[in-house]
Design an enzyme around this catalytic site. Structure first.
Site, PDB file in Angstrom:
ATOM      1  N   LYS A 112       2.306  -7.946  -3.210  1.00 21.76           N
ATOM      2  CA  LYS A 112       3.471  -7.960  -4.328  1.00 21.76           C
ATOM      3  C   LYS A 112       3.971  -6.740  -4.681  1.00 21.76           C
ATOM      4  O   LYS A 112       4.857  -6.647  -5.644  1.00 21.76           O
ATOM      5  CB  LYS A 112       2.869  -8.726  -5.561  1.00 21.76           C
ATOM      6  CG  LYS A 112       2.462 -10.167  -5.366  1.00 21.76           C
ATOM      7  CD  LYS A 112       1.890 -10.778  -6.604  1.00 21.76           C
ATOM      8  CE  LYS A 112       0.548 -10.166  -6.981  1.00 21.76           C
ATOM      9  NZ  LYS A 112       0.144 -10.977  -8.344  1.00 21.76           N
ATOM     10  N   ASP A 163      -5.899   2.774   0.509  1.00 19.61           N
ATOM     11  CA  ASP A 163      -6.187   4.205   0.390  1.00 19.61           C
ATOM     12  C   ASP A 163      -4.998   4.881   1.183  1.00 19.61           C
ATOM     13  O   ASP A 163      -4.888   5.941   0.784  1.00 19.61           O
ATOM     14  CB  ASP A 163      -7.484   4.296   1.538  1.00 19.61           C
ATOM     15  CG  ASP A 163      -8.782   3.775   0.855  1.00 19.61           C
ATOM     16  OD1 ASP A 163      -8.820   3.705  -0.456  1.00 19.61           O
ATOM     17  OD2 ASP A 163      -9.496   3.384   1.682  1.00 19.61           O
TER      18      ASP A 163
END
Length: 329
Positions: A246, A274
């Site tokens: 999203k 990350d």
């Protein structure tokens, strides 16, 4: 004579800071793990036994992943963390070296390196269980010995919560005193108090981690804004919420920016967060605007999901520059 010394020292620091701005040097403090990837059609239900498709190994850990991504994006990268005195530790150190990361401050503590067991579904979704090993043995005195002397040399410190929380808080406070910004990837939360993060420049949880920080379920944008404002009111400068497919939501006193994710072919979501974090920190260090940094970070996160494993999926500067041509559906 004393006045002359202070003038020289003042100019030396000015030159050092100018050099850092030009080069872009980032210190990553965090976990270094071996990832054991268990590929499945779907995860088993409670009490169910199933066969996996394959088991593979990859270099990982949120700290090592972020350091690898930062280095591949072209920034001078230093990492502090810990591995055990075992074969996994040697493999992980070699991987850091291969990625041209300064790993001279990595400690060897105890016998066991951290291991992450990743249940990878055919859809690309994963569930991760971490055995912290050497990561959990880092002490505040190690921070004073290895991290504190570096703070005058770096532009930004990246942290995660896979090392002891007292060490995380200690680093944030040391960096604040030194005038260095800290970016805290707020996972895994594991009873972290929001007060421990009050001196951070940016706190970046995903949706689940944001709820865990406040011990309540957070789903709507209104709830996200309210939680982010609580962090800002205690001293955090900005909050960057990672929302996976999203997109993301950036919130500060001055700005609220909602960014949708890019549509790419999803193979494995490991290290996507990350890579996103590294892209954001790298772009900010490179003096890009927040909006530009969010675009760059979103491309980095999208690239990471197109390959299997953590280390192999980390984005490169060249890949980001060719993103529209190579990755977008």
């Amino acid at each position: 004579m004393q006045s002359h010394y202070f003038k020289i020292n003042k100019y030396r620091k000015m030159i050092e800071r100018a050099r850092r701005i030009f080069l872009g040097k980032i210190l990553v403090v965090g976990s270094i793990n071996m990832d054991v990837i268990i590929s499945l059609n779907t995860v088993p239900k409670a009490g169910e036994s199933i066969l996996c498709k394959e088991v593979s190994y990859a270099c990982g850990g949120k700290g090592a992943n972020q350091a690898g991504a930062i280095a591949r994006l072209g920034f001078e990268t230093v990492i502090f963390g810990a591995v055990g005195n075992d074969q996994y530790g040697e493999i992980l150190l070699d991987n850091l070296k291969d990625n041209k990361i300064d790993m001279s401050r990595v400690e060897k503590i105890g016998d066991q390196t951290g291991v992450a067991y990743i249940l990878l579904e055919e859809s690309g979704e994963n569930r991760i269980v971490v055995s912290l090993g050497a990561n959990e043995k880092i002490k505040p005195k190690d921070i004073d010995l290895y991290v504190k002397p570096l703070l005058d040399e770096v532009d930004m410190v990246m942290l995660q919560l896979e090392i002891p929380l007292d060490c995380v808080e200690h680093i944030i406070n040391l960096a604040k005193v030194q005038g260095v910004r800290t970016f805290v990837d707020a996972g895994p939360v594991r009873n972290c108090r929001i007060e421990s993060l009050k001196n951070a420049w940016c706190v970046s949880p995903n949706e689940t981690e944001l709820g865990a920080l406040f011990n309540r379920e957070i789903k709507t944008e209104t709830e996200m804004i309210k939680a982010a404002e609580q962090l800002i009111n205690i001293g955090v400068e900005c909050v960057l919420i990672k929302l996976g497919a999203k997109g993301c939501f950036y919130i500060s006193r001055e700005e609220r920016i909602r960014k949708e994710s890019y549509k790419v072919k999803v193979i494995d979501t490991t290290a996507a967060g990350d890579s996103f974090s590294a892209g954001f920190v790298g772009a900010v260090t490179d003096n890009k605007t927040i909006e530009e940094a969010l675009v760059y970070a979103s491309k980095c996160g999208a690239i990471a999901v197109t390959k299997k494993g953590a280390s192999d999926s980390l984005p490169t500067k060249e890949a980001v520059e060719s993103f529209e041509k190579l990755y977008m559906l």
